[in-house]
Design a protein around this motif. Sequence first.
Motif, mmCIF file in Angstrom:
data_model
loop_
_atom_site.group_PDB
_atom_site.id
_atom_site.type_symbol
_atom_site.label_atom_id
_atom_site.label_comp_id
_atom_site.label_asym_id
_atom_site.label_seq_id
_atom_site.Cartn_x
_atom_site.Cartn_y
_atom_site.Cartn_z
ATOM 1 N N THR A 168 13.493 42.094 23.837
ATOM 2 C CA THR A 168 14.869 41.674 24.126
ATOM 3 C C THR A 168 15.490 41.002 22.905
ATOM 4 O OG1 THR A 168 14.290 41.358 26.462
ATOM 5 C CG2 THR A 168 16.302 40.304 25.678
ATOM 6 N N THR A 169 14.685 40.198 22.202
ATOM 7 C CA THR A 169 15.169 39.569 20.961
ATOM 8 C C THR A 169 15.528 40.627 19.931
ATOM 9 O OG1 THR A 169 13.773 37.622 21.362
ATOM 10 C CG2 THR A 169 14.578 37.969 19.108
ATOM 11 N N ALA A 170 14.684 41.703 19.874
ATOM 12 C CA ALA A 170 14.968 42.790 18.938
ATOM 13 C C ALA A 170 16.285 43.482 19.292
ATOM 14 C CB ALA A 170 13.826 43.794 18.951
ATOM 15 N N VAL A 171 16.546 43.655 20.587
ATOM 16 C CA VAL A 171 17.805 44.272 21.017
ATOM 17 C C VAL A 171 18.990 43.425 20.549
ATOM 18 C CG1 VAL A 171 19.229 44.857 23.019
ATOM 19 C CG2 VAL A 171 16.813 45.471 22.992
ATOM 20 N N VAL A 172 18.909 42.101 20.773
ATOM 21 C CA VAL A 172 19.993 41.195 20.384
ATOM 22 C C VAL A 172 20.185 41.202 18.870
ATOM 23 C CG1 VAL A 172 20.680 38.763 20.299
ATOM 24 C CG2 VAL A 172 19.705 39.726 22.407
ATOM 25 N N ALA A 173 19.064 41.117 18.119
ATOM 26 C CA ALA A 173 19.159 41.068 16.653
ATOM 27 C C ALA A 173 19.718 42.373 16.100
ATOM 28 C CB ALA A 173 17.773 40.785 16.067
ATOM 29 N N VAL A 222 24.526 45.247 13.400
ATOM 30 C CA VAL A 222 25.534 46.292 13.177
ATOM 31 C C VAL A 222 26.941 45.792 13.481
ATOM 32 C CG1 VAL A 222 23.928 48.182 13.571
ATOM 33 C CG2 VAL A 222 25.174 47.207 15.515
ATOM 34 N N GLY A 223 27.088 44.473 13.666
ATOM 35 C CA GLY A 223 28.410 43.892 13.804
ATOM 36 C C GLY A 223 29.019 43.956 15.180
ATOM 37 N N ALA A 224 28.217 44.054 16.219
ATOM 38 C CA ALA A 224 28.758 44.058 17.578
ATOM 39 C C ALA A 224 29.346 42.702 17.908
ATOM 40 C CB ALA A 224 27.651 44.416 18.577
ATOM 41 N N ALA A 225 30.348 42.688 18.772
ATOM 42 C CA ALA A 225 30.972 41.435 19.183
ATOM 43 C C ALA A 225 29.960 40.569 19.921
ATOM 44 C CB ALA A 225 32.168 41.731 20.083
ATOM 45 N N PRO A 226 30.119 39.242 19.855
ATOM 46 C CA PRO A 226 29.149 38.359 20.498
ATOM 47 C C PRO A 226 28.930 38.679 21.982
ATOM 48 C CG PRO A 226 30.559 37.086 19.056
ATOM 49 C CD PRO A 226 31.123 38.481 19.089
ATOM 50 N N HIS A 227 30.026 38.942 22.713
ATOM 51 C CA HIS A 227 29.854 39.224 24.138
ATOM 52 C C HIS A 227 29.112 40.552 24.360
ATOM 53 C CE1 HIS A 227 33.516 41.581 23.263
ATOM 54 N NE2 HIS A 227 33.172 42.322 24.324
ATOM 55 N N GLU A 228 29.303 41.500 23.416
ATOM 56 C CA GLU A 228 28.581 42.769 23.522
ATOM 57 C C GLU A 228 27.088 42.560 23.241
ATOM 58 O OE1 GLU A 228 30.621 45.172 20.713
ATOM 59 O OE2 GLU A 228 32.092 45.919 22.182
ATOM 60 N N VAL A 229 26.799 41.693 22.250
ATOM 61 C CA VAL A 229 25.397 41.395 21.932
ATOM 62 C C VAL A 229 24.702 40.784 23.132
ATOM 63 C CG1 VAL A 229 23.875 39.983 20.510
ATOM 64 C CG2 VAL A 229 25.840 41.137 19.469
ATOM 65 N N VAL A 230 25.359 39.794 23.744
ATOM 66 C CA VAL A 230 24.767 39.120 24.908
ATOM 67 C C VAL A 230 24.603 40.097 26.073
ATOM 68 C CG1 VAL A 230 25.133 37.333 26.645
ATOM 69 C CG2 VAL A 230 25.636 36.864 24.232
#
Length: 371
Positions: free
Chosen positions: A118-123, A128-136
């Motif tokens: 899950t940490t790898a998914v977030v990182a 690649v510059g995804a918006a914070p809400h998209e990352v979460v």
Amino acid sequence: MFTGAQDRATAVTGYVAIAAVGVIALVGGGSSGTTGWWWLAYGVFVAAFVVDDLVSGRVAPNRLPARALLAVGVASALVTWWLAPQASWTAILFVVTVVPAAMTSPPSLTAALIAVQTTAVVAGAARVGAAPHEVVALGALYGAFQVFAAVVVVAGRRQGEQRAALAAAHAQLRAASALLAATSRDAERLRISRELHDVVGHGLTALALELEVAAHRAQPPVAEHVDRARSIAKGLLGDVRSVVGDLRGEVQGLESALREVVDRTPGLQVVLTVREEVPVGPERALVVVRCAQELLTNTLRHAGAHRFTLDVVADAAGVRLRASDDGAGARRVQPGNGLTGLTERVEDVGGTVRFTTAPGRGFTAELEVPA
């Protein structure tokens, strides 16, 4: 690691999920961000999954080869994701890796794997510059998928263990009741045969002797009737002895008890062969039946087998039993309380026990109980 109908369905689902990742990447082409290195890492993941599926049931899940395959799968999934995190569907591979991990690893290790992936998914999404809400959202989504997969697998494992324990308890109960019933029937046959021999037989013998004496003293025409009565008495004595012999010959507690133990065992095909050339005494029969029961229970609980074969021969030298299954086997035998108790039970009557096993070759037990 995929054995049984349910695990087979799980493996097929994994194949479908892996294929979907590859097809989407292929259709997306360059827009997906995948490169030759990505396809190499993806291919390694596919190979690890396929090999893991092919060797399942032949390699114990806690052994080095199985653990190495799981490690290769996890590592290749992480590399595949990191090489093209913009292809967000690649994170499905993390869900796939959680399934075999949950099947074979402790919950703490599975939880750690979910946290790392899950940490790898977030990182990767952040890289690649995804918006914070998209990352979460992406991290929460695939984290939830992994947790759900792990919970389903663990629940299935526990249900399978409970079914195996229930089947083992059922086998133990059937063994106890079968042996009790067989012993009761045999004891009743022996009691009746003794009564016929000791009471009726002795009485007819005495009657035949008295008629023999009377035949020498009787005068015609009484002698003719005495001879006829003596012949009838001798015939009845012969019939009584024949019935006594038949009753004693019907005492086959070992075979009947063994068949009661193994018949209708849920989830396992059992093949029983018994050659009882001579009757087995109650003490030896109890030892053999209890050992067969323990071996069957051990197979139900630990082997993951589909077939259990039990061969028993009883002759003048004693009783020989050979039990084998087609389960996963192991590198070496590690006797628990059940097998230790079985060995002690056989050795107490002067017998011997031998266990053999190997990865992918099941488990075999051979024991001899002297007459």
